[in-house]
Scaffold this motif. Sequence first.
Motif, PDB file in Angstrom:
ATOM      1  N   GLY A 122       8.244  -2.830 -11.122  1.00 47.98           N
ATOM      2  CA  GLY A 122       6.859  -2.544 -11.671  1.00 47.98           C
ATOM      3  C   GLY A 122       6.034  -1.950 -10.536  1.00 47.98           C
ATOM      4  N   GLN A 123       6.833  -0.956  -9.721  1.00 46.42           N
ATOM      5  CA  GLN A 123       6.087  -0.399  -8.503  1.00 46.42           C
ATOM      6  C   GLN A 123       5.466  -1.299  -7.340  1.00 46.42           C
ATOM      7  OE1 GLN A 123       2.955   2.279 -10.089  1.00 46.42           O
ATOM      8  NE2 GLN A 123       3.837   2.913 -11.836  1.00 46.42           N
ATOM      9  N   HIS A 149      10.429   6.955 -12.079  1.00 47.02           N
ATOM     10  CA  HIS A 149       9.989   6.036 -12.974  1.00 47.02           C
ATOM     11  C   HIS A 149      10.856   4.934 -13.185  1.00 47.02           C
ATOM     12  CE1 HIS A 149       6.594   8.613 -13.517  1.00 47.02           C
ATOM     13  NE2 HIS A 149       7.190   9.422 -13.465  1.00 47.02           N
ATOM     14  N   THR A 150      11.311   4.422 -12.184  1.00 44.84           N
ATOM     15  CA  THR A 150      12.196   3.209 -12.416  1.00 44.84           C
ATOM     16  C   THR A 150      12.144   2.216 -11.217  1.00 44.84           C
ATOM     17  OG1 THR A 150      13.937   4.386 -10.965  1.00 44.84           O
ATOM     18  CG2 THR A 150      14.168   4.560 -13.510  1.00 44.84           C
ATOM     19  N   ASP A 151      12.489   0.854 -11.526  1.00 47.67           N
ATOM     20  CA  ASP A 151      12.762   0.016 -10.523  1.00 47.67           C
ATOM     21  C   ASP A 151      13.680   0.432  -9.492  1.00 47.67           C
ATOM     22  OD1 ASP A 151      10.763  -1.427 -11.605  1.00 47.67           O
ATOM     23  OD2 ASP A 151      12.129  -2.917 -12.627  1.00 47.67           O
ATOM     24  N   GLY A 152      13.819  -0.296  -8.578  1.00 48.09           N
ATOM     25  CA  GLY A 152      14.876   0.290  -7.689  1.00 48.09           C
ATOM     26  C   GLY A 152      15.140  -0.930  -6.526  1.00 48.09           C
ATOM     27  N   LYS A 186       0.900  -1.463   0.021  1.00 50.45           N
ATOM     28  CA  LYS A 186       0.135   0.069   0.099  1.00 50.45           C
ATOM     29  C   LYS A 186       0.926   1.196  -0.113  1.00 50.45           C
ATOM     30  CE  LYS A 186      -3.961   0.220   0.638  1.00 50.45           C
ATOM     31  NZ  LYS A 186      -5.259   0.220  -0.290  1.00 50.45           N
ATOM     32  N   LEU A 187       1.946   1.151   0.765  1.00 57.95           N
ATOM     33  CA  LEU A 187       2.709   2.395   0.856  1.00 57.95           C
ATOM     34  C   LEU A 187       3.456   2.585  -0.646  1.00 57.95           C
ATOM     35  CD1 LEU A 187       4.411   4.561   2.436  1.00 57.95           C
ATOM     36  CD2 LEU A 187       6.199   2.807   2.530  1.00 57.95           C
ATOM     37  N   SER A 188       3.703   1.550  -1.389  1.00 54.64           N
ATOM     38  CA  SER A 188       4.196   1.596  -2.860  1.00 54.64           C
ATOM     39  C   SER A 188       3.205   2.561  -3.637  1.00 54.64           C
ATOM     40  CB  SER A 188       4.792   0.634  -3.130  1.00 54.64           C
ATOM     41  OG  SER A 188       5.329   0.681  -4.502  1.00 54.64           O
ATOM     42  N   GLU A 189       2.035   1.915  -3.463  1.00 51.52           N
ATOM     43  CA  GLU A 189       0.925   2.616  -4.129  1.00 51.52           C
ATOM     44  C   GLU A 189       0.847   4.157  -3.989  1.00 51.52           C
ATOM     45  OE1 GLU A 189      -2.685   0.409  -3.408  1.00 51.52           O
ATOM     46  OE2 GLU A 189      -1.943  -1.494  -4.138  1.00 51.52           O
ATOM     47  N   LEU A 190       0.696   4.402  -2.602  1.00 51.41           N
ATOM     48  CA  LEU A 190       0.939   5.703  -2.195  1.00 51.41           C
ATOM     49  C   LEU A 190       2.050   6.487  -2.797  1.00 51.41           C
ATOM     50  CD1 LEU A 190      -0.067   8.161  -0.192  1.00 51.41           C
ATOM     51  CD2 LEU A 190       0.950   6.981   1.471  1.00 51.41           C
ATOM     52  N   ALA A 191       3.207   6.086  -2.511  1.00 48.75           N
ATOM     53  CA  ALA A 191       4.255   6.736  -2.948  1.00 48.75           C
ATOM     54  C   ALA A 191       4.141   7.004  -4.508  1.00 48.75           C
ATOM     55  CB  ALA A 191       5.542   5.896  -2.782  1.00 48.75           C
ATOM     56  N   HIS A 192       3.748   6.130  -5.332  1.00 49.47           N
ATOM     57  CA  HIS A 192       3.583   6.262  -6.756  1.00 49.47           C
ATOM     58  C   HIS A 192       2.579   7.380  -7.110  1.00 49.47           C
ATOM     59  CE1 HIS A 192       6.642   2.973  -6.855  1.00 49.47           C
ATOM     60  NE2 HIS A 192       6.732   3.398  -8.026  1.00 49.47           N
ATOM     61  N   ALA A 193       1.573   7.261  -6.337  1.00 51.27           N
ATOM     62  CA  ALA A 193       0.404   8.164  -6.826  1.00 51.27           C
ATOM     63  C   ALA A 193       0.757   9.758  -6.035  1.00 51.27           C
ATOM     64  CB  ALA A 193      -0.866   7.797  -5.846  1.00 51.27           C
ATOM     65  N   TRP A 194       1.735   9.650  -5.290  1.00 47.44           N
ATOM     66  CA  TRP A 194       2.124  10.936  -4.484  1.00 47.44           C
ATOM     67  C   TRP A 194       3.213  11.791  -5.435  1.00 47.44           C
ATOM     68  CZ3 TRP A 194      -0.583  12.802  -0.001  1.00 47.44           C
ATOM     69  CH2 TRP A 194      -0.073  14.056   0.389  1.00 47.44           C
ATOM     70  N   GLY A 239       9.243   6.679  -3.086  1.00 47.25           N
ATOM     71  CA  GLY A 239       8.845   7.857  -3.782  1.00 47.25           C
ATOM     72  C   GLY A 239      10.020   8.487  -4.865  1.00 47.25           C
ATOM     73  N   ILE A 240      11.170   7.897  -4.573  1.00 48.76           N
ATOM     74  CA  ILE A 240      12.421   8.197  -5.503  1.00 48.76           C
ATOM     75  C   ILE A 240      12.127   7.201  -6.755  1.00 48.76           C
ATOM     76  CG2 ILE A 240      14.885   7.709  -5.637  1.00 48.76           C
ATOM     77  CD1 ILE A 240      15.178   8.788  -2.644  1.00 48.76           C
ATOM     78  N   CYS A 241      11.886   5.838  -6.450  1.00 47.90           N
ATOM     79  CA  CYS A 241      11.498   4.992  -7.616  1.00 47.90           C
ATOM     80  C   CYS A 241      10.234   5.659  -8.300  1.00 47.90           C
ATOM     81  CB  CYS A 241      11.178   3.524  -7.063  1.00 47.90           C
ATOM     82  SG  CYS A 241      12.555   2.939  -6.178  1.00 47.90           S
TER      83      CYS A 241
END
Lengths: 69, 147
Positions: B121-122, B99-102, A27-35, B93-95
Amino acid sequence: MNLFRSEEHVLRWLGRRDPGATITVVKLSELAHAWWSDRLAADWRPHAREQNQAILDELGLTGDFWRLP
Amino acid sequence: VDAELLEVRNATYGAFVELGRAPSAEEVAVATDRTSAEVEAVWRELHRAHALVLNPATNEIRMANPFSAVPTAYRVQSAGRWWYGNCAWDALGICAALHTDGRIETSCPDCGEAIAFDVRGQRPDDQRLLFHCLVPAAHWWDDIAFA
């Protein structure tokens, strides 16, 4: 805003402090990518409070804890 | 939003990614055809707007969220470099921003054991991990370095 190995580790780390909110790293990754995904875009504009609140709401992060000022 | 603020802000972020570290005011001044004093004045406005965070003692960049200008407990390998995130949220958030894997490396604040996982892939490949946020959203910016 830390990552823990399990709920047991969160609770032990908290000790007598009141807990905040716990979510999965997925869920945190979903949040980070949206944010953060627009952060380096050439057409970046600051997020309005309502925009950020909508991100939280859409991920089910609702209630007083997740209410932005 | 003021066009000058956006130009300096975008140049600052662009330089951060290009250099792999926080740029100096002089470096952003050269990139934007301004003086260092003008860049620092814009940085202070951006700081007040929570668009970046300055070290109050030096007026240098402390955070260009999600990137940290100083070493932290959250190391991120992404886009061929190592970065520091301000927290777990920013590490992912850095990934997202690149827009990359990490790969993210930190340690459990409770037991100190190393935590390392890949983001592809997020999606983090260790899905057992938990994120705890101690401070309610209403107070994140009261002390952003603590939050």
